[in-house]
Each structure stands twice: as structure tokens, then as C-alpha cells.
Motif scaffolding. Structure first.
Motif, PDB file in Angstrom:
ATOM      1  N   GLY A 202      11.314  83.414 -28.077  1.00  0.00           N
ATOM      2  CA  GLY A 202      12.061  83.142 -26.856  1.00  0.00           C
ATOM      3  C   GLY A 202      12.408  84.370 -26.055  1.00  0.00           C
ATOM      4  N   ASN A 203      11.633  85.444 -26.198  1.00  0.00           N
ATOM      5  CA  ASN A 203      11.973  86.697 -25.538  1.00  0.00           C
ATOM      6  C   ASN A 203      11.642  86.740 -24.051  1.00  0.00           C
ATOM      7  OD1 ASN A 203      12.951  89.254 -27.105  1.00  0.00           O
ATOM      8  ND2 ASN A 203      11.688  88.147 -28.583  1.00  0.00           N
ATOM      9  N   PHE A 204      10.869  85.777 -23.543  1.00  0.00           N
ATOM     10  CA  PHE A 204      10.305  85.940 -22.209  1.00  0.00           C
ATOM     11  C   PHE A 204      10.661  84.838 -21.229  1.00  0.00           C
ATOM     12  CE2 PHE A 204       7.802  88.258 -25.247  1.00  0.00           C
ATOM     13  CZ  PHE A 204       7.708  89.503 -24.658  1.00  0.00           C
ATOM     14  N   GLY A 205      11.485  83.887 -21.616  1.00  0.00           N
ATOM     15  CA  GLY A 205      11.863  82.826 -20.695  1.00  0.00           C
ATOM     16  C   GLY A 205      12.127  81.531 -21.423  1.00  0.00           C
ATOM     17  N   VAL A 206      12.356  80.482 -20.647  1.00  0.00           N
ATOM     18  CA  VAL A 206      12.607  79.151 -21.179  1.00  0.00           C
ATOM     19  C   VAL A 206      11.385  78.292 -20.901  1.00  0.00           C
ATOM     20  CG1 VAL A 206      14.154  77.173 -21.234  1.00  0.00           C
ATOM     21  CG2 VAL A 206      15.051  79.427 -20.613  1.00  0.00           C
ATOM     22  N   VAL A 207      10.654  77.926 -21.933  1.00  0.00           N
ATOM     23  CA  VAL A 207       9.482  77.065 -21.762  1.00  0.00           C
ATOM     24  C   VAL A 207       9.974  75.635 -21.583  1.00  0.00           C
ATOM     25  CG1 VAL A 207       7.419  76.129 -22.870  1.00  0.00           C
ATOM     26  CG2 VAL A 207       7.942  78.584 -23.040  1.00  0.00           C
ATOM     27  N   ASP A 447       4.555  97.308 -28.851  1.00  0.00           N
ATOM     28  CA  ASP A 447       4.608  98.092 -27.613  1.00  0.00           C
ATOM     29  C   ASP A 447       4.111  97.270 -26.428  1.00  0.00           C
ATOM     30  OD1 ASP A 447       5.644 100.234 -28.969  1.00  0.00           O
ATOM     31  OD2 ASP A 447       3.745 101.316 -29.110  1.00  0.00           O
ATOM     32  N   ARG A 448       3.101  96.467 -26.653  1.00  0.00           N
ATOM     33  CA  ARG A 448       2.590  95.615 -25.571  1.00  0.00           C
ATOM     34  C   ARG A 448       3.613  94.539 -25.207  1.00  0.00           C
ATOM     35  NH1 ARG A 448      -3.174  92.264 -25.762  1.00  0.00           N
ATOM     36  NH2 ARG A 448      -2.912  91.212 -23.732  1.00  0.00           N
ATOM     37  N   LEU A 449       4.285  93.976 -26.206  1.00  0.00           N
ATOM     38  CA  LEU A 449       5.336  92.996 -25.940  1.00  0.00           C
ATOM     39  C   LEU A 449       6.499  93.625 -25.177  1.00  0.00           C
ATOM     40  CD1 LEU A 449       5.324  91.153 -29.376  1.00  0.00           C
ATOM     41  CD2 LEU A 449       4.869  90.072 -27.155  1.00  0.00           C
ATOM     42  N   ALA A 450       6.875  94.833 -25.560  1.00  0.00           N
ATOM     43  CA  ALA A 450       7.985  95.510 -24.879  1.00  0.00           C
ATOM     44  C   ALA A 450       7.640  95.790 -23.415  1.00  0.00           C
ATOM     45  CB  ALA A 450       8.333  96.800 -25.613  1.00  0.00           C
ATOM     46  N   ALA A 451       6.380  96.104 -23.150  1.00  0.00           N
ATOM     47  CA  ALA A 451       5.956  96.321 -21.761  1.00  0.00           C
ATOM     48  C   ALA A 451       6.010  95.018 -20.969  1.00  0.00           C
ATOM     49  CB  ALA A 451       4.548  96.900 -21.742  1.00  0.00           C
ATOM     50  N   ALA A 452       5.609  93.901 -21.601  1.00  0.00           N
ATOM     51  CA  ALA A 452       5.708  92.599 -20.937  1.00  0.00           C
ATOM     52  C   ALA A 452       7.165  92.220 -20.707  1.00  0.00           C
ATOM     53  CB  ALA A 452       5.006  91.533 -21.777  1.00  0.00           C
ATOM     54  N   ARG A 455       8.493  93.818 -17.638  1.00  0.00           N
ATOM     55  CA  ARG A 455       7.992  93.196 -16.410  1.00  0.00           C
ATOM     56  C   ARG A 455       8.689  91.867 -16.126  1.00  0.00           C
ATOM     57  NH1 ARG A 455       1.662  91.459 -15.185  1.00  0.00           N
ATOM     58  NH2 ARG A 455       2.098  90.353 -13.220  1.00  0.00           N
ATOM     59  N   TYR A 456       8.889  91.043 -17.157  1.00  0.00           N
ATOM     60  CA  TYR A 456       9.375  89.672 -16.940  1.00  0.00           C
ATOM     61  C   TYR A 456      10.864  89.477 -17.233  1.00  0.00           C
ATOM     62  CZ  TYR A 456       4.489  88.412 -16.436  1.00  0.00           C
ATOM     63  OH  TYR A 456       3.182  88.320 -15.998  1.00  0.00           O
ATOM     64  N   ASP A 457      11.469  90.385 -18.000  1.00  0.00           N
ATOM     65  CA  ASP A 457      12.902  90.272 -18.299  1.00  0.00           C
ATOM     66  C   ASP A 457      13.488  91.670 -18.441  1.00  0.00           C
ATOM     67  OD1 ASP A 457      15.443  89.467 -19.029  1.00  0.00           O
ATOM     68  OD2 ASP A 457      14.887  88.815 -21.043  1.00  0.00           O
ATOM     69  N   PRO A 458      13.504  92.448 -17.357  1.00  0.00           N
ATOM     70  CA  PRO A 458      13.934  93.848 -17.450  1.00  0.00           C
ATOM     71  C   PRO A 458      15.385  94.023 -17.853  1.00  0.00           C
ATOM     72  CG  PRO A 458      13.656  93.168 -15.153  1.00  0.00           C
ATOM     73  CD  PRO A 458      13.076  92.069 -15.997  1.00  0.00           C
ATOM     74  N   HIS A 466      15.059  87.454 -32.282  1.00  0.00           N
ATOM     75  CA  HIS A 466      14.586  88.712 -32.847  1.00  0.00           C
ATOM     76  C   HIS A 466      14.070  89.514 -31.659  1.00  0.00           C
ATOM     77  CE1 HIS A 466      14.745  86.326 -36.588  1.00  0.00           C
ATOM     78  NE2 HIS A 466      15.125  87.482 -37.066  1.00  0.00           N
ATOM     79  N   ASN A 467      14.989  90.303 -31.125  1.00  0.00           N
ATOM     80  CA  ASN A 467      14.845  90.788 -29.761  1.00  0.00           C
ATOM     81  C   ASN A 467      13.845  91.920 -29.612  1.00  0.00           C
ATOM     82  OD1 ASN A 467      16.585  92.540 -27.282  1.00  0.00           O
ATOM     83  ND2 ASN A 467      15.716  90.517 -26.966  1.00  0.00           N
ATOM     84  N   ILE A 468      13.113  91.841 -28.507  1.00  0.00           N
ATOM     85  CA  ILE A 468      12.202  92.890 -28.088  1.00  0.00           C
ATOM     86  C   ILE A 468      12.759  93.451 -26.787  1.00  0.00           C
ATOM     87  CG2 ILE A 468       9.849  93.437 -27.381  1.00  0.00           C
ATOM     88  CD1 ILE A 468       9.034  90.865 -28.990  1.00  0.00           C
ATOM     89  N   PRO A 469      13.507  94.560 -26.821  1.00  0.00           N
ATOM     90  CA  PRO A 469      14.067  95.105 -25.579  1.00  0.00           C
ATOM     91  C   PRO A 469      12.962  95.597 -24.656  1.00  0.00           C
ATOM     92  CG  PRO A 469      15.136  96.040 -27.539  1.00  0.00           C
ATOM     93  CD  PRO A 469      13.905  95.328 -28.009  1.00  0.00           C
ATOM     94  N   PRO A 470      13.226  95.589 -23.342  1.00  0.00           N
ATOM     95  CA  PRO A 470      12.217  96.098 -22.409  1.00  0.00           C
ATOM     96  C   PRO A 470      11.968  97.592 -22.613  1.00  0.00           C
ATOM     97  CG  PRO A 470      14.296  95.617 -21.285  1.00  0.00           C
ATOM     98  CD  PRO A 470      14.429  95.092 -22.671  1.00  0.00           C
TER      99      PRO A 470
END
Length: 471
Positions: A202-207, A447-452, A455-458, A466-470
Motif C-alpha cells: 500500500g505504499n503508492f496509493g489506494v487501489v 531503490d527503484r521502489l523508493a524512486a517511484a 514520484r507518486y507520494d513525495p 512496511h514503509n518505503i520512504p521517498p
């Protein structure tokens, strides 16, 4: 209601703010003192209570957009609750979006696809696809939600070794990102967000809706065989030797279980220490029986429930608990399951071990779980041959005692453990910091997830996970 409602994120909500939110959505808006708040926040794991500042019971994607926009305008992080595989914290100081009212399902038998809204469970999809002789890559527990399960990968005990993770079957997602925008995400339209969502949880939005492929599989041969716990070493030895002899159409796992003495269990299992061999075979019943002969011969069975079944009976393979229970859990993936590993597992969980865990299970992966899908995604556990999951039952006041027993067993398997892990099995106690999450995904994928994320949740609005900070 008080004039100010503070939260741990530092933002404050005024009564007029909450009134405006209520006017902008169709679903309920609940505060901690509201009637219905407790029920809306209820979880399957009774030790993981949710305490958000405000809850929005989304009635549709428009409500989700309004809730996300409200949260960002008022400095509130956002959590999402559907049905399992999504929440890992109490969501204190945040806005919780619940999705159970978003229950739409449509099946396209010609194209063999399903569209499911955010609140749909596998138990609701299975009878619909069965009407057309079709099958989804559902998991071991049909009461789990489709979206949360799929965003973490989704390991099917029937279709996984032939078709891969549930995430590999996704063709489109509708998602509300942190900017409040509704996006139609496909591998062609937004390949990077598509890649990140499927595996990034759920790191990138609400599906709000997901579309995925299903398969022409109307039945299977499978279920469980229960052996007395004293035969654990023999069963593990037989299973280890048997695994290389079967094809990708055979999926199996072993649960080492100390079962409660409750009426819902058949008499041989009540209060018993057992070894539960789980089988899911896609070939004929006759072929399945022949393949199982060496395992049946390894020890006398207490109960043999393997038979031909409709695909919709997939839950009969694992027979996971359906009603909410209090538990703590841990997991890991193994690089190998050698004779030495099996001996260690017997020492840690066998009859002489003093183990009190309700279940320690080892699942054989391999096959299509190892192969990259047509449309790439960020699933972290690809290529790992075995997954181990353990849980202990007990009231919240016993949590530390139960965690210690989990640590004894799981840490005892550390010599064979991989750094990466199956994201859906991660408990709130695991991968609690950035370094831990990085290890679970592996450095390149993380690293690729953190870059995304940047872009999408700065602002890291979606961080109750299980958080992936920007980056």
C-alpha cells in the motif's frame, strides 16, 4: 465532540472540517467517539487494534478521492483497510479508509478476466468464476481481500507453481494516488507505477479496482492429510525426497500444528499435536493418488481429507481459521530445505521441543513463482524456494511471551534463511525500519521502489505499512 481533535501527526481537525468531509462523501465519517467506529476499525488479528483520528467508510472511488484530498490538506497520513494483508500499525494520527462497501465484481468469461472493487474477498469471487469453470490465483484463506493479497504478491496453493503470483495475473489497476488523482494504471500506460504497486503493497496509493486474468480450472485433487506430531521427522524426510519428483501442477506445504480443543475440529484433531500435509494437484484424481502414495506410506494418518473437489473449495487445502483471533506471527524464506534444515525444524518444533506455537508451516514454492511475468512487477520473493510462517495464539497481555517463542523457532532457522522475504507474510514486528524493508526487497528493487515513491507520494502520505520512504 471537542473543539479540537489532535493526532500524533501534529495536525488538528476542527468540527467544521469534519462536517465538510461528511458532506463530500457518501459513506460514513467516524470519529473515535462515534457509534460504529469500533466496528469499522475491527481487524482479523485481535491484538492489532486500529486507532485512527478519523475513518471514512468509502462507498466508491469518489469517496476515496475526497478522503485522500482531505487527508493531505490537513496533514494526515492515510491508511487503508480491506480484508487482511494491508495494515501493519494502529494508524494513530491518521485517516483510515475502509473499503468493504466497495463490493463490485464482474467476470468476463470470453477474455477470462475479472474486475473486483477494493472491498471484495476471494470468497466472493470464487463462486462467480466457478459459474464459467474459471479459477483465480486465490490464496489459502478465501476470506482474505483480493486487493491487499495481490498487492503483496499473492501465493496460491493451487495455481502458483503453474502460473506464478496473483500479482503476475493483473492487467489493470484503478488507483487514487497521494495527489487525489484517479489513475487507470496498465503496463502500457504507467509501467513504473504498475511495477511498483504490484509488490509494493500500500505504499503508492489506494487501489479502488483491480482487473486480473483467470484460468480454465474447474476442479482439483487435494486437501489435507493429518499425521500425529510424533511422526514429524518421518513426514518431513518423505516430503523432502518427494518434492523433486513432482511437476508444477502439484503444490504442497506442511503445517506443524498444536490445535485447540474446540468442537469445530473433528475428534482426532481436538487438542492434538499434528503434522498437516497440504496438497493441491491440478491433474486427475487417479494421477494424484499415485503421486501421493509415498507420502501416505511414510506414517499412519490420523485423518485423510484429500479428494477431488471443485476449485471454489480451495480453502479446504489449508483450512485456515475464519473468525477473528488474537495472535502474533513471524515469517522467513529459506534458501534451501536440506536434511540439516529438517533436523533443526524437528528440534525446534517437534514433540520434545516444548514448542507452544499454534502453527509453523513451510510452503514449497518454485515453478512459475520463480519466473518473471509477461508484465514485470516488484514482488520480492521471486526465486526463493521455500516460505516459513509461524504464529502463536494468545491475548495481548501475553504478546511478549509469544514473541519470545516465535523468536526461538524462527531464529533457529536463521542459518538457512534468505534476506528477502514474502511481503504478505511480514508481521508488524518485522522489517520495522528502512534497513529491514530494504533487505526484504533487495537493494536494487528497493531503490527503484523508493524512486517511484518520490514520484507518486513525495510526502509519504501512505506510510502505515512496511514503509518505503521517498528517495
Amino acid at each position: 465532540m471537542s473543539a479540537d481533535m489532535s493526532n500524533t501527526a501534529g495536525a488538528k481537525l476542527r468540527p467544521e472540517d469534519v462536517t465538510a468531509l461528511r458532506r463530500s462523501v457518501r459513506g460514513p465519517v467516524l470519529l473515535p467517539e462515534s457509534e460504529g467506529y469500533e466496528a469499522e476499525c475491527a481487524t482479523y488479528n485481535l491484538t492489532c487494534a486500529l486507532r485512527p483520528t478519523v475513518v471514512v467508510g468509502a462507498a466508491g472511488e469518489a469517496d476515496v478521492r475526497e478522503a485522500v484530498r482531505f487527508a493531505t490538506a490537513h496533514g494526515l497520513p492515510v491508511a487503508v483497510k480491506s480484508a487482511a494483508h494491508q495494515m501493519v500499525s494502529a494508524a494513530e494520527g491518521g485517516l483510515l479508509i475502509t473499503t468493504r462497501r466497495m463490493a463490485g465484481i464482474s467476470v468476463d468469461p470470453r477474455n477470462r478476466t475479472v474486475r473486483a472493487e477494493a472491498g471484495v474477498r476471494w470468497s466472493e469471487v470464487l463462486p462467480r468464476t466457478a459459474e464459467f469453470g474459471l479459477a483465480p490465483a486465490a490464496g489459502s484463506a478465501p476470506e482474505v481481500g483480493v486487493v491487499g493479497y495481490t498487492l503483496g504478491g499473492g501465493q496460491s496453493p493451487l495455481l502458483g507453481r503453474t502460473h506464478g503470483y496473483a500479482a503476475d495475473q493483473v492487467r489493470r489497476l484503478t488507483v487514487v494516488t497521494a495527489d487525489g488523482e484517479l489513475r487507470q494504471v496498465t503496463p502500457q500506460s504507467e509501467p513504473e507505477l504498475f511495477w511498483a504497486l504490484l509488490g509494493g503493497k500500500g505504499n503508492f496509493g489506494v487501489v479502488t479496482e483491480i482487473e486480473f486474468e483467470v484460468f480454465p480450472v474447474p476442479r482439483f485433487h487435494g486437501g489435507g492429510i493429518y499425521f500425529a506430531g510424533e511422526h514429524l521427522a518421518r513426514v518431513l524426510d518423505a516430503w523432502r525426497g518427494w518434492l523433486p519428483t513432482v511437476g508444477e501442477d502439484m503444490t504442497s506445504s506442511i503445517g506443524i500444528q498444536r490445535l485447540p480443543d474446540i468442537p469445530v475440529l473433528p475428534e482426532p484433531l481436538r487438542g492434538a499435536f499434528v503434522v498437516h500435509l497440504r496438497i493441491g494437484y491440478l491433474g486427475s484424481a487417479a494421477e494424484g493418488e499415485a503421486l501421493l502414495a509415498p507420502l501416505r506410506a511414510c506414517a499412519p494418518a490420523l485423518l485423510d481429507l484429500v479428494e477431488d473437489r471443485p476449485f471454489a473449495a480451495i480453502g479446504e487445502i489449508h483450512r485456515d481459521p475464519v473468525d477473528p483471533i488474537p495472535y502474533v506471527d513471524r515469517s522467513l524464506c529459506l534458501e534451501d530445505f536440506s536434511e540439516e534444515t529438517a533436523q533443526a525444524l524437528v528440534k525446534l518444533t517437534g514433540a520434545e521441543s516444548g514448542c507452544t506455537l499454534a502453527n509453523v508451516e513451510i510452503r514449497a514454492l518454485g515453478g512459475a513463482f520463480d519466473r518473471e511475468p509477461e508484465f514485470p512487477n516488484s514482488v520480492a520473493s521471486r526465486g526463493l524456494p521455500f516460505a516459513v510462517f509461524g504464529f502463536a495464539l494468545g491475548a495481548p497481555d501475553r504478546a511478549e511471551e509469544l514473541r519470545a517463542e516465535l523468536a526461538r523457532v524462527m531464529d533457529g532457522l536463521a542459518p538457512w534463511a534468505a534476506e528477502r522475504n514474502m511481503v504478505n507474510f511480514l508481521s508488524p514486528d518485522e522489517a520495522t525500519g528502512a534497513a529491514g524493508v530494504r533487505a526484504v526487497y533487495g537493494a536494487e528493487r528497493y531503490d527503484r521502489l523508493a524512486a517511484a515513491k518520490k514520484r507518486y507520494d513525495p510526502a509519504n502520505v501512505f506510510r502505515f505499512n512496511h514503509n518505503i520512504p521517498p528517495a
